[in-house]
Design an enzyme around this catalytic site. Sequence first.
Site, short mmCIF file in Angstrom:
data_model
loop_
_atom_site.label_atom_id
_atom_site.label_comp_id
_atom_site.label_asym_id
_atom_site.label_seq_id
_atom_site.Cartn_x
_atom_site.Cartn_y
_atom_site.Cartn_z
N LEU A 1 -2.36 -6.43 -26.68
CA LEU A 1 -1.72 -5.21 -26.22
C LEU A 1 -2.49 -4.67 -25.02
O LEU A 1 -3.72 -4.59 -25.08
CB LEU A 1 -1.69 -4.16 -27.34
N HIS B 1 -14.51 -5.34 -25.51
CA HIS B 1 -14.68 -4.91 -26.90
C HIS B 1 -15.73 -5.80 -27.55
O HIS B 1 -15.56 -7.03 -27.60
CB HIS B 1 -13.36 -5.00 -27.67
N ALA C 1 -3.86 -7.59 -32.61
CA ALA C 1 -3.69 -7.78 -31.16
C ALA C 1 -5.04 -7.92 -30.49
O ALA C 1 -5.94 -7.12 -30.72
CB ALA C 1 -2.92 -6.61 -30.57
N ARG D 1 -16.94 -4.86 -30.73
CA ARG D 1 -16.90 -4.52 -32.15
C ARG D 1 -18.27 -3.97 -32.58
O ARG D 1 -19.04 -3.50 -31.76
CB ARG D 1 -16.44 -5.71 -33.00
N HIS E 1 -14.32 -3.80 -18.84
CA HIS E 1 -13.52 -3.45 -20.03
C HIS E 1 -13.71 -4.54 -21.07
O HIS E 1 -13.12 -5.62 -20.97
CB HIS E 1 -12.03 -3.34 -19.67
N HIS F 1 -6.23 -2.88 -17.93
CA HIS F 1 -5.47 -4.09 -18.27
C HIS F 1 -3.98 -3.99 -17.91
O HIS F 1 -3.11 -4.07 -18.76
CB HIS F 1 -5.63 -4.45 -19.75
N ASN G 1 -13.36 1.99 -29.26
CA ASN G 1 -12.45 2.01 -30.42
C ASN G 1 -13.00 1.20 -31.58
O ASN G 1 -12.36 0.29 -32.11
CB ASN G 1 -11.06 1.52 -30.02
N ASP H 1 -10.90 -7.13 -21.11
CA ASP H 1 -10.31 -6.69 -22.37
C ASP H 1 -10.50 -7.75 -23.45
O ASP H 1 -9.65 -7.95 -24.31
CB ASP H 1 -8.82 -6.34 -22.22
N HIS I 1 -5.41 3.54 -21.45
CA HIS I 1 -4.54 2.51 -22.02
C HIS I 1 -3.11 2.97 -21.74
O HIS I 1 -2.60 3.88 -22.38
CB HIS I 1 -4.77 2.34 -23.52
#
EC number: 3.5.2.3
Length: 342
Positions: free
Chosen positions: A218, A15, A262, A17, A13, A173, A41, A246, A135
Amino acid sequence: MTTLTITRPDDWHVHLRDGEVLADTVRDISRYNGRALIMPNTVPPVTTSEMALAYRDRIQAHNQTEQFSPLMSLYLTDNTTADEVRKAKASGAVVAAKLYPAGATTNSDSGVTDVKKIYPVLQAMQEVGMLLLVHGEVTTHDVDIFDREKTFLDNVLAPIVQDFPDLKIVLEHITTSDAVVFVKNANENVAATITAHHLLYNRNHMLVGGIKPHFYCLPILKRNTHQLALISAATSGNKKFFLGTDSAPHAKGAKESACGCAGSYTAHAAVELYAEVFEQAGKLENLEAFASHNGPDFYGLPRNQDTITLVKDAWPVPASMPFGGDIVVPIRAGENMEWKVK
């Protein structure tokens, strides 16, 4: 113990970007991981297999290693179709689809407004063997932010597990003892990822002695009793729990503001941070299962065949790191790490 050799880990998991920052985020995530599951996302979100494959190509353009491979995910919306799920599965590059309740976290405004709307999609996922990543927070304003996870488990996830018993689900998470109990008691198709920062920190670290915006993430950090339950689960050797950082970078100015974003950035030292947790718990022997075995086993993928070696050797984390044309403040900025990957 001053040296620990483990099967090459994966991050289930993360991110990264998009755009120019990929040069920095891909560098960090690919340093020693074999695989990473990339969250969808982005702006705009990755809602089709074509978008997922194009995003994968943009990531791979910055991959300077031979061992690292990005695994892609789809962003579920009210308008996702069963055909899109089948198409994504057939692509071979998309291994999961992500359920974001609308408004739950960064760039989640396009998320699902009512899980019943995607039941045909979940049925298709169950049929083709695509994993559902969740999530696990409700977003209604009448639920306290510290209770969002527990409410989601009771009101949303429990019915999904009951209605789709053959659907593999990863509760991402997790942050509460309630989630630990839920996952342990659920059928064998339910598992969870746990972040390094939720193992290392609780809400006191974020709020006592002044607000520490780089601990704001979050789902939000909870009280220390929940933190202890997470540590116990992660270090136990239980195959239902595995590594998912995360890691979620934001530019320094976006974090240190009147309305900060977050997310905590941990990809610069992920397995090293987990090693500290496992060492403090006296369970270093279980780090390999958590970081390298349980994830691929649950996903039905082969374990990595090579290894990495951690050594007990202090090194300083920089106060900031490059993030495209900006900078990101990583977790442990300006402090020393205890473990280093050779």
